[in-house]
Write an enzyme that holds these catalytic residues in place. Structure first.
Site, short mmCIF file in Angstrom:
data_model
loop_
_atom_site.label_atom_id
_atom_site.label_comp_id
_atom_site.label_asym_id
_atom_site.label_seq_id
_atom_site.Cartn_x
_atom_site.Cartn_y
_atom_site.Cartn_z
CB ILE A 71 63.78 79.78 43.24
CG1 ILE A 71 63.17 78.42 43.63
CG2 ILE A 71 62.65 80.61 42.39
CD1 ILE A 71 62.94 77.46 42.29
CB CYS A 129 69.81 88.17 51.16
SG CYS A 129 68.20 87.55 50.96
N GLY A 264 57.29 73.24 54.19
CA GLY A 264 57.92 73.89 52.73
C GLY A 264 58.00 72.76 51.97
#
Ligand SMILES: Cc1cc2nc3c(=O)[nH]c(=O)nc-3n(C[C@H](O)[C@H](O)[C@H](O)COP(=O)(O)OP(=O)(O)OC[C@H]3O[C@@H](n4cnc5c(N)ncnc54)[C@H](O)[C@@H]3O)c2cc1C
Ligand SMILES: Cc1cc2nc3c(=O)[nH]c(=O)nc-3n(C[C@H](O)[C@H](O)[C@H](O)COP(=O)(O)OP(=O)(O)OC[C@H]3O[C@@H](n4cnc5c(N)ncnc54)[C@H](O)[C@@H]3O)c2cc1C
Ligand SMILES: Cc1cc2nc3c(=O)[nH]c(=O)nc-3n(C[C@H](O)[C@H](O)[C@H](O)COP(=O)(O)O)c2cc1C
Ligand SMILES: Cc1cc2nc3c(=O)[nH]c(=O)nc-3n(C[C@H](O)[C@H](O)[C@H](O)COP(=O)(O)O)c2cc1C
Ligand code: FES
Ligand code: FES
Lengths: 303, 252, 303, 252
Positions: A71, A129, A264
Site C-alpha cells: 500500500i 520503515c 489484520g
C-alpha cells in the site's frame, strides 16, 4: 469471568482482540457492520506527519494462504486524523491505539508529541520503515537505533507506547530488549514479512512497488514462534499479530505469551470475524473454567 | 452492506469459460454497477473474496456471470447446487440513471458485461454494444438481444458473430448516427475504456465507466484499489467502481 | 533448445529442477515412481558424521499452505550413505548433491573430506544448525562464523560447494557475501523458517520438539524476495528453495535470479510433480522461443 | 505404489460423522492394512494428502471409511459423485494371513475399523470385536455381522449396543474361551493397542497392530512417522503400518 487484559497501569483492554493497523482504516467502514465498542481496541492505519499518497497499483497480490501488500503507508496525515477521524472513533467504548511512523527520528518524535492528546489510548510505533537519513535501513533492524528511537519517542509522549517489531531479523529477542530498554510499554509482534510475486507471463513483478509485505495465515506459524521467543525474553506485554483468523488462534497466541492480539488480513476477508472471534474466545474461557485471561497468557506446557 | 449466506442454485457454462450462477441469498436491493465480494471457499487458499458484479436480483435469487481466470473462479466453476458460500454486499456506488431526454448507450467488453447488462435490464431503453473475440465468447445473447426497447448489437474480432471489429468502432458509428444528448455506460478492459472516454469527449456525450482494480477488502478499508482522478486518489471499491470517465487520470 | 544450467565449470545440471534435502530421502522410494535420470539433480537427506536419531514424534504439523517439520535431521550417517545409498544413486544419469551438517566446525570439515569421493557431484552445506561449541547459535546467523566455516570446508573438498542459507536473518545479503567470500560456489536460498504450532485443547505444542521449520507454498513469496535480494548482491549462482510447486514457480524463481530450484514439500504431496514441472518448464521455454535457461535467469523486468 | 485419479461415486454418512466413500479408481490389488494417501483438494490449504486405509477394492471400485476430524476430512465429507481426487497407493505392508490352524481375532476401536474389516472380509473366518462409544458410532454393522464364518460382536462404552464395556474386556473373555493358538489383529487408539498387546502376551497369542502416526509423505521419504521398535526406529508408512505388537516400544 473477566476477559479484560491489563497492558499498562493506565491501559486495560476490555478483551484481548484488537484490529490491526492498515486493515481497519479509521473504523468508519467497520462501524457500519458491527458496534466497534465490542472490540478490545482499534488500531488505526499508520499515520505520518503529512498525508501520504502510497504506491502505484497493483498494491495487493494474493499468495497461498496469504497476501502481499504494498500500500505504501497511504494515510491522511496526523492533523486530518485528529480533526476528522478521532472524534468519530471516540464515540465508541473501546481503546484507540494510533499507529504511526516517520522517516527520521525527528519525525517520529514530532508525531508522538502531536498524538499526545485526549481520546487516544495508546500509540503503536511502526519501525519497519526506512530511515531516510541513515541510508534507508529500517529503524527496526538495528538494536541501537531502535533503543534510541524508542527512548526519544518515549519522552515525547505520556501515552502507553507499543513498539511494533520487524519480524525478519536475526535475533528478534535482541530487538525486543532494545525497545524495552528504550521504554516501550508493549511489543507488537510482528509486522509483515518482506516478500514479492512475479508474473511469469510478463516477466514482471506483480506489485507496482515490486516488493511488499506478506501477511495472513501463511505466516502464522512463524509469528507464533516469534511471540513465544519474545515473551520469554521481554518482561513487558506482547501484542501478537500475524495470521490470526479464529478464536483458536487467539488462544494459541496467548498460550505462547501474548497479552492481546491484532487481527489484520482475516478482517479483509471476513469483516465480521471480530464478533465471532470474541464470542468464541469467551466461550473457550467459560468452558475451561478460566476466571481471567492471565490464566492463559504464557501458559504453554512444554514439559 | 451485509454479509449473507449464498446457496448455489444453478451454475452453468453459457459461453467459453463463462458461467452464469444463480444464488439463493437474502440480499438488500442493488443498483446496477454494484458488486459483491464472494467468499468461495472455507479454507485459507485462496484467502480473499472475489469481486463480482451483481447481474440481477429477484426476490432472494441473485445472478452473477463470471469468467474463469484463476484459482478462485476455477473453484467457483466447480460449485454445485446446494453448495454454500458467503456474499458481502452490495458494494460500491453503481451507475446513475440516464436523464429523461438522454439516449443511453451501454457498452461492454469481455468480463465487463454483467454490470452493463444489469443496467440495461433496469433502464430498459437505449442501445447496447457488446464486444468479444468470437461468437463463443458472447454469453446470454438471447437475453441481451430481447431486452425490451434496448437495441443490442455485437461485434467480434474474428467476425464470427455480429459485426467484425471492435466494440469501440461500433460505438463511433453509433455516436455519428445519434443527434440527441447521450450518456455512455461502459465496462471492460482499461484500453477500451480509455478509447470510449476519448470518443465520448469528441462527441460531447456524458460517460460513466466501471473500473476493475485488484481488491482485497472491497469495502474501503485497505486502500488496495486506488485510482487517480483529476481531484485526488479514490478507492475503486468504495468510491467507485463507477466513475465519471472524464475525471479519471488513465495510466500510460 | 537447451534446458541445462551450468553452476560451476565442473557442474552442469541437465535441467534446473532438483529435489530438496530431507524430502527425497536417498532416492530409492522416488525411483519406484519415475526415472531419477530426468532430474536436474538429487539432493540427499542431510548427513552427519554419525547416524542421528532425530526428534520425538509428532515431527510434522500441517499449517495453512505449509508444514512445520521437526524431523531433527535424522539420517543414516555419512559412512552408511557412501556404502549403501551412493552406489544406488550413481546408476542414474543425474547430478548427486550431498547435503550435510555438523555441530562443530571440525565436524563440518571432516564431513567435507569424507564426501570428497567419486560419484558425488556437489556438496550442499546446511548451516541452519546450532554450533554446539559456540553456545548453540546457528552457524548461518553470524557472517564471520559463516565466512570462516565456508573457507575451511572449501579447502577440505574438491567438490562444488553450495551453502544453504538460513532465511531468518536481518541482512541476508551480508550472509550471502560471507559465504561467497569463504569460497562457496553457489548459495541455496533458503532453508525453512523457525515456526511452531500449539494445540489449544491441550495447551501444549503440537510438535514433539516444540518448534520446527516452516516450508511449503506459505513461504514462497518470502523465498522469492530472498532469491531476488541475494542474486542482486552475490556473483555466484543461487539455487532457490521454498514453496515451489509448479513450473510457473520455477520460472518465477529463475526470473528473480536463481539458476536452479529445489522442490521439497511439494514432492511430499505430489511425488510425481517433478515430471510435470520439468515438462511444463520445457514447454514454457519452447513457447517463449528461449534457446537457453540463461535467457531467463535474473531477467525480471522492473523498469 | 501408483498415483491415480479417484472419482467419487458415492459418499454417505454411515455413523455419526463417519462416511463410507466409493471411488472409481484404477488401483493395483491391495493387502488389508495397506492404505492410500488421498489428495482431497487442488489448492494449497490443506497442503498434504490424508492417509486412509483401503476398506475394499473390487474391480476399479475402491471403498474408504472415514471419520470427520479436521479440515481434510471435512472437505472429504463435502464431496459429491463426480468430484475428482488423487490417490497414491497402495502403501505400507498390510497384515499377514493367519496360519491354517490359528484362530484369527480381529479387534477395532474407533477409526481403526477399516483395515480390520478389510482383513476379516478377506480371510473370512475368525472372530471380530468392534468397540465404540455408543450405537451411533458403529458404522456398517449389518455388513460386519454378516461376513461368512466371522463371528462379530460389538461393545459400547455407554451400553447402547452390544455388550457394555470396552473392546479389550471382550477380548479378554474371548481369549479365555479359546484354546487353540490364536493371532490378534488390532487397530485403534494407542492405549487400546497397548492393552491388547499385554493380553496377547499373557495369553500367548500372536499379535499384529496397525499404527497411526502423523504422516506427510506416506511412502518413506520424510521420516515424519517413526515409531521405536525393540530393534530400531521404523517408518510407520513404509515399514508399517502393521507391526508385530511385541516389537513396539510404546510411549509412556
Ligand atoms: C468491481 C469488480 C467487479 C467484477 N465483476 C466481474 C464479473 O461480474 N464477472 C467476472 O467474470 N469478473 C468480474 N471481475 C473480475 C474478477 O473479480 C476477477 O476475474 C477474479 O477475481 C479473478 O479471480 P481468480 O481467482 O479466478 O483469478 P486469480 O488467480 O486471482 O488471477 C487471475 C487473473 O485475474 C485477474 N484478477 C485477479 N483479481 C482481480 C481483481 N480483483 N480485479 C481484476 N482482475 C483481477 C488478474 O489479472 C490475474 O491475472 C470484477 C472485478 C471487479 C474489481
Ligand atoms: C495409516 C493410516 C491409516 C488411516 N486410516 C484411516 C481410516 O481408514 N479412516 C479414518 O477415519 N481415519 C484413518 N486414519 C486417520 C486419518 O488419517 C486422520 O483422521 C486424518 O488425516 C485427519 O485429517 P483432518 O484433515 O480431518 O484432520 P486435521 O485437521 O489434520 O487434524 C485433526 C486431528 O486428526 C488427527 N490426525 C491428523 N492427521 C493424522 C494422521 N496422519 N494420523 C493420525 N491422526 C491424525 C490429529 O490428532 C488432529 O488432532 C489413518 C491414519 C493413518 C496414519
Ligand atoms: C493492507 C495492509 C496494510 C497494512 N498497513 C499497515 C500500517 O499502516 N502500519 C503497520 O504497522 N502495519 C500495517 N500492516 C500490517 C498489519 O497491521 C499486520 O501487522 C500484518 O498484516 C500481520 O497480521 P495479519 O496476518 O493478521 O494481517 C498492514 C497490513 C495489510 C495487509
Ligand atoms: C521433512 C523435511 C525435512 C528436511 N530436512 C532437511 C535437511 O536434512 N537438510 C536441509 O538442508 N534441509 C532440509 N529441509 C528443508 C528443505 O530442503 C527445503 O529447503 C525447505 O523445505 C523449503 O523448501 P520447500 O518449501 O520446497 O519444502 C527439510 C524439509 C522438510 C519439509
Ligand atoms: S479493496 Fe480495500 S479499499 Fe478497495
Ligand atoms: S510419512 Fe513420510 S516417512 Fe512416513
Amino acid at each position: 469471568m473477566d476477559i479484560s487484559v491489563r497492558i499498562t497501569p493506565s491501559l486495560t483492554l476490555k478483551n484481548p482482540v484488537l484490529s490491526a493497523s492498515g486493515t481497519f482504516a479509521y473504523g468508519e467502514e467497520f462501524s457500519r457492520l458491527f458496534d466497534l465498542s465490542l472490540l478490545g481496541g482499534v488500531v488505526t492505519k499508520g499515520l505520518s506527519l503529512l498525508p501520504k499518497e502510497g504506491n502505484p497499483t497493483p498494491r495487493i497480490c494474493e499468495t497461498s494462504s496469504g497476501l502481499i501488500n504494498a500500500i505504501g503507508l497511504e494515510n491522511i496525515g496526523a492533523d486530518a486524523f485528529i480533526a476528522e477521524k478521532l472524534p468519530f472513533l471516540r464515540q465508541f467504548d473501546t481503546s484507540i491505539v494510533v499507529n504511526f511512523f516517520g522517516t527520521s527520528e525527528e519525525e517520529y518524535v514530532l508525531m508522538a508529541e502531536k498524538l499526545d492528546i485526549e481520546g487516544i489510548s495508546a500509540l503503536e510505533m511502526n519501525v519497519s520503515c526506512p530511515n531516510i537519513k541513515k541510508g534507508g535501513i529500517e529503524f527496526g533492524k538495528d538494536p541501537h537505533v531502535l533503543r534510541r528511537l524508542t527512548a526519544n519517542v518515549r519522552s515525547a509522549t505520556s501515552k502507553p507506547l507499543f513498539v511494533k517489531l520487524s519480524p525478519m531479523v536475526t535475533q528478534i529477542g535482541e530487538m525486543a530488549l532494545a525497545a524495552q530498554e528504550g521504554g516501550a510499554d508493549a511489543l507488537t509482534c510482528a509486522n509483515t514479512f518482506p516478500a514479492m510475486a512475479i508474473n511469469e507471463k510478463t516477466c514482471r513483478p506483480i506489485l507496482g512497488n515490486v516488493t511488499g509485505g506478506l501477511s495472513g495465515p501463511a505466516i502464522k506459524p512463524i509469528a507464533l514462534k516469534i511471540v513465544w521467543e519474545v515473551s520469554k525474553q521481554a518482561c513487558i506485554p506482547v501484542i501478537a499479530s500475524g495470521g490470526i483468523t479464529t478464536w483458536r488462534d487467539v488462544v494459541q497466541f496467548l498460550l505462547a505469551g501474548a497479552s492481546a492480539v491484532e487481527i489484520g488480513s482475516a478482517s479483509l476477508r471476513d469483516p465480521l470475524c471480530f464478533t465471532e472471534i470474541i464470542r468464541g474466545f469467551a466461550d473457550y474461557m467459560r468452558e475451561k473454567g478460566l476466571k481471567s485471561v492471565s490464566e492463559l497468557i504464557g501458559k504453554l506446557k512444554t514439559d | 452492506m451485509k454479509e449473507r449466506e449464498a446457496v448455489v442454485q444453478d451454475n452453468r457454462e453459457v459461453a467459453t469459460d463463462t458461467f452464469l450462477m444463480t444464488l439463493a441469498c437474502d440480499f438488500p436491493p442493488f443498483t446496477p454497477g454494484q458488486f459483491l465480494m464472494l467468499r468461495i471457499n472455507s479454507t485459507c487458499d485462496p484467502f480473499l473474496r472475489r469481486p463480482l458484479a451483481i447481474l440481477s436480483l429477484k426476490g432472494d435469487s441473485l445472478e452473477i456471470l463470471y469468467k474463469v481466470k484463476g484459482s478462485g473462479t476455477s473453484l467457483l466453476a466447480g460449485k454445485r447446487p446446494g453448495d454454500v458460500m458467503s456474499a458481502l454486499g452490495p458494494l460500491g456506488n453503481g451507475f446513475s440513471t440516464p436523464g429523461q431526454d438522454e439516449e443511453a448507450i451501454y457498452i461492454a467488453g469481455g468480463t465487463g458485461l454483467p454490470p452493463i447488462l444489469a443496467l440495461a435490464e433496469k433502464v430498459r431503453r437505449g442501445r447496447l454494444i457488446i464486444g468479444a473475440f468470437g461468437e463463443n465468447d458472447i454469453p446470454l445473447w438471447n437475453r441481451i438481444s430481447s431486452i425490451r426497447d434496448v437495441h443490442a448489437q455485437a461485434t467480434t474480432e474474428d467476425g464470427s458473430f455480429g459485426k467484425k471489429g471492435l466494440a469501440t468502432e461500433a460505438l463511433k458509428d453509433l455516436l455519428h448516427e445519434i443527434s440527441q444528448p447521450s450518456i455512455i455506460y461502459a465496462c471492460g478492459p482499461e484500453g477500451m475504456l480509455r478509447e470510449i472516454t476519448e470518443q465520448a469527449r469528441m462527441f460531447g456525450a456524458r460517460c460513466e465507466v466501471s473500473l476493475e482494480e485488484y481488491m482485497a477488502c472491497g469495502f474501503g478499508v485497505c486502500s488496495a484499489c486506488v485510482v487517480k482522478t483529476s481531484e485526488d486518489s479514490r478507492k475503486v471499491c468504495a468510491q467507485g467502481p463507477v466513475f465519471d470517465a472524464f475525471s479519471i487520470k488513465w495510466r500510460d
